[in-house]
Motif scaffolding. Structure first.
Motif, PDB file in Angstrom:
ATOM      1  N   MET A   1       0.842  -1.197   0.000  1.00 57.58           N
ATOM      2  CA  MET A   1       0.000   0.000   0.000  1.00 57.58           C
ATOM      3  C   MET A   1       0.881   1.254   0.000  1.00 57.58           C
ATOM      4  SD  MET A   1      -3.024   1.470   0.174  1.00 57.58           S
ATOM      5  CE  MET A   1      -4.177   0.193   0.680  1.00 57.58           C
ATOM      6  N   LEU A   2       0.647   2.132  -0.971  1.00 54.64           N
ATOM      7  CA  LEU A   2       1.329   3.421  -1.014  1.00 54.64           C
ATOM      8  C   LEU A   2       0.415   4.460  -0.368  1.00 54.64           C
ATOM      9  CD1 LEU A   2       3.677   5.242  -2.070  1.00 54.64           C
ATOM     10  CD2 LEU A   2       2.274   5.603  -4.124  1.00 54.64           C
ATOM     11  N   ARG A   3       0.916   5.103   0.681  1.00 61.04           N
ATOM     12  CA  ARG A   3       0.122   6.099   1.406  1.00 61.04           C
ATOM     13  C   ARG A   3       0.674   7.490   1.087  1.00 61.04           C
ATOM     14  NH1 ARG A   3       1.034   3.621   7.261  1.00 61.04           N
ATOM     15  NH2 ARG A   3       3.153   3.889   6.446  1.00 61.04           N
ATOM     16  N   VAL A   4      -0.134   8.256   0.366  1.00 61.09           N
ATOM     17  CA  VAL A   4       0.310   9.549  -0.165  1.00 61.09           C
ATOM     18  C   VAL A   4      -0.381  10.677   0.581  1.00 61.09           C
ATOM     19  CG1 VAL A   4       0.464  11.013  -2.228  1.00 61.09           C
ATOM     20  CG2 VAL A   4       0.610   8.505  -2.444  1.00 61.09           C
ATOM     21  N   LEU A   5       0.410  11.655   0.991  1.00 58.36           N
ATOM     22  CA  LEU A   5      -0.143  12.903   1.508  1.00 58.36           C
ATOM     23  C   LEU A   5      -0.004  13.952   0.412  1.00 58.36           C
ATOM     24  CD1 LEU A   5      -1.207  14.368   4.154  1.00 58.36           C
ATOM     25  CD2 LEU A   5       1.091  15.332   4.227  1.00 58.36           C
ATOM     26  N   THR A   6      -1.120  14.347  -0.195  1.00 61.38           N
ATOM     27  CA  THR A   6      -1.096  15.385  -1.223  1.00 61.38           C
ATOM     28  C   THR A   6      -1.248  16.737  -0.545  1.00 61.38           C
ATOM     29  OG1 THR A   6      -2.005  13.957  -2.945  1.00 61.38           O
ATOM     30  CG2 THR A   6      -2.304  16.329  -3.224  1.00 61.38           C
ATOM     31  N   LEU A   7      -0.281  17.613  -0.766  1.00 63.15           N
ATOM     32  CA  LEU A   7      -0.287  18.958  -0.190  1.00 63.15           C
ATOM     33  C   LEU A   7      -0.459  19.954  -1.327  1.00 63.15           C
ATOM     34  CD1 LEU A   7       0.213  20.822   2.309  1.00 63.15           C
ATOM     35  CD2 LEU A   7       2.630  20.810   1.671  1.00 63.15           C
ATOM     36  N   SER A   8      -1.535  20.749  -1.276  1.00 62.75           N
ATOM     37  CA  SER A   8      -1.779  21.669  -2.388  1.00 62.75           C
ATOM     38  C   SER A   8      -2.597  22.871  -1.940  1.00 62.75           C
ATOM     39  CB  SER A   8      -2.514  20.964  -3.521  1.00 62.75           C
ATOM     40  OG  SER A   8      -2.717  21.855  -4.603  1.00 62.75           O
ATOM     41  N   THR A   9      -2.049  24.059  -2.141  1.00 64.24           N
ATOM     42  CA  THR A   9      -2.829  25.280  -1.926  1.00 64.24           C
ATOM     43  C   THR A   9      -3.754  25.558  -3.105  1.00 64.24           C
ATOM     44  OG1 THR A   9      -0.955  26.558  -2.806  1.00 64.24           O
ATOM     45  CG2 THR A   9      -1.143  26.390  -0.402  1.00 64.24           C
ATOM     46  N   THR A  27      -5.281  14.080  -8.500  1.00 60.21           N
ATOM     47  CA  THR A  27      -5.328  13.413  -7.200  1.00 60.21           C
ATOM     48  C   THR A  27      -6.384  12.312  -7.180  1.00 60.21           C
ATOM     49  OG1 THR A  27      -4.621  15.489  -6.177  1.00 60.21           O
ATOM     50  CG2 THR A  27      -5.523  13.818  -4.723  1.00 60.21           C
ATOM     51  N   LEU A  28      -7.548  12.576  -7.782  1.00 58.02           N
ATOM     52  CA  LEU A  28      -8.587  11.554  -7.853  1.00 58.02           C
ATOM     53  C   LEU A  28      -8.112  10.350  -8.664  1.00 58.02           C
ATOM     54  CD1 LEU A  28     -11.738  13.797  -8.436  1.00 58.02           C
ATOM     55  CD2 LEU A  28     -11.205  12.472  -6.374  1.00 58.02           C
ATOM     56  N   GLY A  29      -7.378  10.610  -9.743  1.00 58.63           N
ATOM     57  CA  GLY A  29      -6.843   9.516 -10.553  1.00 58.63           C
ATOM     58  C   GLY A  29      -5.857   8.682  -9.772  1.00 58.63           C
ATOM     59  N   LEU A  30      -4.992   9.336  -9.013  1.00 62.65           N
ATOM     60  CA  LEU A  30      -4.023   8.615  -8.194  1.00 62.65           C
ATOM     61  C   LEU A  30      -4.735   7.768  -7.145  1.00 62.65           C
ATOM     62  CD1 LEU A  30      -1.045   8.163  -7.312  1.00 62.65           C
ATOM     63  CD2 LEU A  30      -1.303  10.181  -5.842  1.00 62.65           C
ATOM     64  N   ALA A  31      -5.734   8.354  -6.478  1.00 65.98           N
ATOM     65  CA  ALA A  31      -6.444   7.650  -5.410  1.00 65.98           C
ATOM     66  C   ALA A  31      -7.221   6.453  -5.924  1.00 65.98           C
ATOM     67  CB  ALA A  31      -7.385   8.615  -4.689  1.00 65.98           C
ATOM     68  N   ALA A  32      -7.591   6.471  -7.201  1.00 65.98           N
ATOM     69  CA  ALA A  32      -8.377   5.378  -7.770  1.00 65.98           C
ATOM     70  C   ALA A  32      -7.532   4.149  -8.098  1.00 65.98           C
ATOM     71  CB  ALA A  32      -9.093   5.866  -9.033  1.00 65.98           C
ATOM     72  N   LEU A  33      -6.210   4.285  -8.068  1.00 71.10           N
ATOM     73  CA  LEU A  33      -5.345   3.156  -8.402  1.00 71.10           C
ATOM     74  C   LEU A  33      -5.312   2.144  -7.264  1.00 71.10           C
ATOM     75  CD1 LEU A  33      -2.343   5.034 -10.062  1.00 71.10           C
ATOM     76  CD2 LEU A  33      -4.168   3.764 -11.206  1.00 71.10           C
ATOM     77  N   PRO A  34      -5.099   0.868  -7.583  1.00 67.68           N
ATOM     78  CA  PRO A  34      -5.026  -0.160  -6.525  1.00 67.68           C
ATOM     79  C   PRO A  34      -3.888   0.119  -5.550  1.00 67.68           C
ATOM     80  CG  PRO A  34      -5.224  -1.162  -8.715  1.00 67.68           C
ATOM     81  CD  PRO A  34      -4.957   0.292  -8.935  1.00 67.68           C
ATOM     82  N   ASP A  35      -4.102  -0.284  -4.318  1.00 71.37           N
ATOM     83  CA  ASP A  35      -3.063  -0.203  -3.282  1.00 71.37           C
ATOM     84  C   ASP A  35      -2.536   1.216  -3.100  1.00 71.37           C
ATOM     85  OD1 ASP A  35      -3.135  -2.996  -2.779  1.00 71.37           O
ATOM     86  OD2 ASP A  35      -1.862  -3.339  -4.530  1.00 71.37           O
ATOM     87  N   THR A  36      -3.422   2.170  -3.196  1.00 69.04           N
ATOM     88  CA  THR A  36      -3.024   3.575  -3.047  1.00 69.04           C
ATOM     89  C   THR A  36      -4.029   4.286  -2.141  1.00 69.04           C
ATOM     90  OG1 THR A  36      -2.167   3.549  -5.319  1.00 69.04           O
ATOM     91  CG2 THR A  36      -2.406   5.700  -4.261  1.00 69.04           C
ATOM     92  N   LEU A  37      -3.535   4.888  -1.083  1.00 66.35           N
ATOM     93  CA  LEU A  37      -4.375   5.651  -0.164  1.00 66.35           C
ATOM     94  C   LEU A  37      -3.910   7.101  -0.187  1.00 66.35           C
ATOM     95  CD1 LEU A  37      -6.550   5.732   2.076  1.00 66.35           C
ATOM     96  CD2 LEU A  37      -4.709   5.267   3.722  1.00 66.35           C
ATOM     97  N   VAL A  38      -4.821   8.016  -0.490  1.00 72.71           N
ATOM     98  CA  VAL A  38      -4.465   9.431  -0.609  1.00 72.71           C
ATOM     99  C   VAL A  38      -5.240  10.249   0.424  1.00 72.71           C
ATOM    100  CG1 VAL A  38      -4.465  11.467  -2.098  1.00 72.71           C
ATOM    101  CG2 VAL A  38      -3.976   9.202  -3.072  1.00 72.71           C
ATOM    102  N   THR A  39      -4.525  11.076   1.145  1.00 72.73           N
ATOM    103  CA  THR A  39      -5.122  12.081   2.023  1.00 72.73           C
ATOM    104  C   THR A  39      -4.694  13.444   1.499  1.00 72.73           C
ATOM    105  OG1 THR A  39      -5.013  10.605   3.936  1.00 72.73           O
ATOM    106  CG2 THR A  39      -5.252  12.963   4.379  1.00 72.73           C
ATOM    107  N   VAL A  40      -5.627  14.374   1.430  1.00 67.78           N
ATOM    108  CA  VAL A  40      -5.347  15.697   0.882  1.00 67.78           C
ATOM    109  C   VAL A  40      -5.303  16.729   2.002  1.00 67.78           C
ATOM    110  CG1 VAL A  40      -6.144  17.520  -0.677  1.00 67.78           C
ATOM    111  CG2 VAL A  40      -6.476  15.111  -1.289  1.00 67.78           C
ATOM    112  N   VAL A  41      -4.267  17.533   1.992  1.00 74.70           N
ATOM    113  CA  VAL A  41      -4.193  18.709   2.860  1.00 74.70           C
ATOM    114  C   VAL A  41      -4.143  19.914   1.933  1.00 74.70           C
ATOM    115  CG1 VAL A  41      -2.914  19.941   4.640  1.00 74.70           C
ATOM    116  CG2 VAL A  41      -3.028  17.443   4.692  1.00 74.70           C
TER     117      VAL A  41
END
Length: 397
Positions: A1-9, A27-41
Motif C-alpha cells: 500500500m502506497l500512502r500519499v499525503l497530497t499537499l496543495s494550496t 489526485t482523484l486519478g491517483l487515489a483510484a489506483l489499486p493499493d493507493t491511499l491518498v489524504t489531501v491537505v
C-alpha cells in the motif's frame, strides 16, 4: 500500500469549484489506483481579519475537514501577508499543517506537493520533520513568477526535495536554468477527460448557445499574463467573428472598456467564471481557441480544446511546441494582435477536420497521468529506504 499525503494550496472547495481543478483530477486519478491511499491537505491562506473581503470570509467558513469527491480533505488556515510578497508563506503554511500531520505521523509514506510555492518549501520542511520523501510538481506560474520573486526559497526547495516534476519539457528547461538539477526533474504531462472533452457537431453546439457565424474562444483568468486583450484586438479586425472570453479576474472591466473602444462590444461576450463541466460545450462550439499567454507550463485549456477538435492559436510559451505537433492542432505565433488575427483568419478560411485536430491530444490521458505519478512516488519511497535506489526520474509520461 502506497500512502500519499497530497499537499496543495490549489484545490477546489465549495466557494471555488474551478480552483485547481486539474490538481483535483490528478489526485482523484491517483487515489483510484489499486493499493493507493491518498489524504489531501489543502491549506487556505487568509489575510489578517482587518483586510478580509467577502470572499475571504466565505473561505474562513469552510470546514476544517471534509469528504470532498470521496477523498478526506483537510483545510487548515494559514496567515497570508500580502505585503510580504510570499516571504513567510512557506513557514506559516508548514506551521498550520503540522498539527494535522502530527496526528497522522507514521500513516503516510510520501508528501506530494502539487504546486511549487509556497507548497514546495513547506513540504520539504515537513518531509524532514516526519522522515518521509518529498516530491514537488511545477506547473508554470509557480516557477515563472515565484522563481523570480522568491528565487532562493524555490531553489532551496528544489534542491531539498527527493524528486521533482514539471508539466512540460519546456518548464523543465526553465527549472534547470533556475539552478535545479535536470536529472531530478521528470516531465509529467496533464490529462484530459475524453468523456467530457470530445468533438461534436459544431453547428449544433453553436445553435445550442444561440450563436451563429465564426466563433473564437479565449479561456483563462482575466489577468494580464493571459493576454485576452491581444485576442480581443485581433478579433476586432475580423468582421463578423464573435469572441467569447471565459474566466473572471481583475481585468474584466478593462476588457469590457476595450471592446467598447474598439467598437466590437456587441460581438465580445465576457462570460465570467464558467464551471469546468460546462467548458466542453463552449469548446465544441468554437472554431478556434485563442490564448495569448505570456507564460505557461502546459495549459490544460490547450489540451481540452484539441480534444474537442478545436484548433488553438497560442504564442511560443511553455510547452506550446509539445502540444501543437501537427498542422491540424493550430498555430504558434508572435504574441501580438496582427499575428493572432492572421492565424485565426487562416484557420477560419481552411478549418482542419475535427478528428485530425483531436489526434494532437491523443497522448494526454488522466489514466496515464495517474500511473506515472504513482510510479514516480513509489521510486521516491524505495529510494528513501534503499540508498542504492535512484530517486530522480528523467521522464514520466
Amino acid at each position: 500500500m502506497l500512502r500519499v499525503l497530497t499537499l496543495s494550496t490549489l484545490y477546489p472547495d465549495a466557494t471555488r469549484s474551478n480552483f485547481g481543478v486539474f490538481v483535483e483530477r490528478q489526485t482523484l486519478g491517483l487515489a483510484a489506483l489499486p493499493d493507493t491511499l491518498v489524504t489531501v491537505v489543502a491549506p487556505i491562506g487568509l489575510p489578517p481579519r482587518a483586510l478580509r473581503r467577502a470572499s475571504h470570509r466565505a473561505l474562513a467558513r469552510l470546514p476544517q475537514e471534509e469528504t470532498w469527491r470521496g477523498l478526506n480533505v483537510h483545510r487548515p488556515r494559514f496567515l497570508s501577508l500580502p505585503a510580504a510578497n510570499g516571504r513567510f508563506a512557506p513557514a506559516l503554511l508548514a506551521r498550520a499543517v503540522r498539527p494535522i500531520l502530527d496526528r497522522m505521523a507514521g500513516r503516510f509514506d510520501v508528501i506530494d506537493a502539487s504546486f511549487f510555492f509556497p507548497d514546495g518549501p513547506a513540504a520539504v520542511a515537513l518531509g524532514r520533520r516526519y522522515g518521509v520523501p518529498v516530491s514537488i510538481k511545477a506547473r508554470g506560474a509557480d516557477i515563472h513568477h515565484w522563481g523570480v520573486v522568491r528565487r532562493a526559497q524555490v531553489v532551496a526547495a528544489g534542491q531539498g526535495a527527493d524528486g521533482l516534476l514539471a508539466v512540460s519539457a519546456a518548464l523543465k528547461a526553465d527549472m534547470v536554468a533556475l539552478g535545479l538539477a535536470g536529472d531530478k526533474v521528470g516531465v509529467h504531462f496533464t490529462g484530459v477527460d475524453r468523456e467530457q472533452f470530445h468533438p461534436a457537431d459544431r453547428a449544433a453546439a453553436k445553435a445550442a448557445l444561440g450563436l451563429t457565424g465564426p466563433v473564437v474562444l479565449s479561456l483563462g483568468a482575466l489577468i494580464g499574463r493571459k493576454g485576452h486583450g491581444i485576442v480581443l484586438d485581433a478579433v476586432a479586425t475580423l468582421p463578423d467573428v464573435t469572441l467569447l472570453i471565459a474566466g473572471d479576474g481583475p481585468d474584466r472591466a478593462a476588457l469590457a472598456a476595450q471592446a467598447t473602444a474598439r467598437g466590437v462590444a456587441a460581438r465580445v461576450h465576457l462570460l465570467g467564471s464558467v464551471p469546468h463541466a460546462e467548458l466542453p460545450r463552449l469548446l465544441q462550439a468554437a472554431d478556434v481557441m485563442a490564448l495569448a499567454s505570456s507564460s505557461e507550463g502546459l495549459a490544460n485549456a490547450w489540451v481540452e480544446a484539441l480534444a474537442c477538435g478545436t484548433p488553438i492559436v497560442i504564442p511560443d510559451a511553455g510547452g506550446a511546441r509539445e502540444v501543437v505537433t501537427i498542422p491540424a492542432a493550430g498555430r504558434i505565433v508572435a504574441r501580438d494582435p496582427q499575428a493572432f488575427a492572421a492565424a485565426i483568419a487562416g484557420l477560419l478560411a481552411a478549418p482542419p477536420a475535427q478528428d485530425e485536430t483531436a489526434k494532437a491530444a491523443a497522448s494526454f490521458s488522466w489514466a496515464r497521468n495517474a500511473r506515472a505519478l504513482r510510479e514516480h512516488l513509489v521510486r521516491l519511497v524505495l529510494g528513501a529506504t534503499d540508498p542504492a535506489s535512484p530517486r530522480g526520474v528523467t521522464a514520466v509520461r
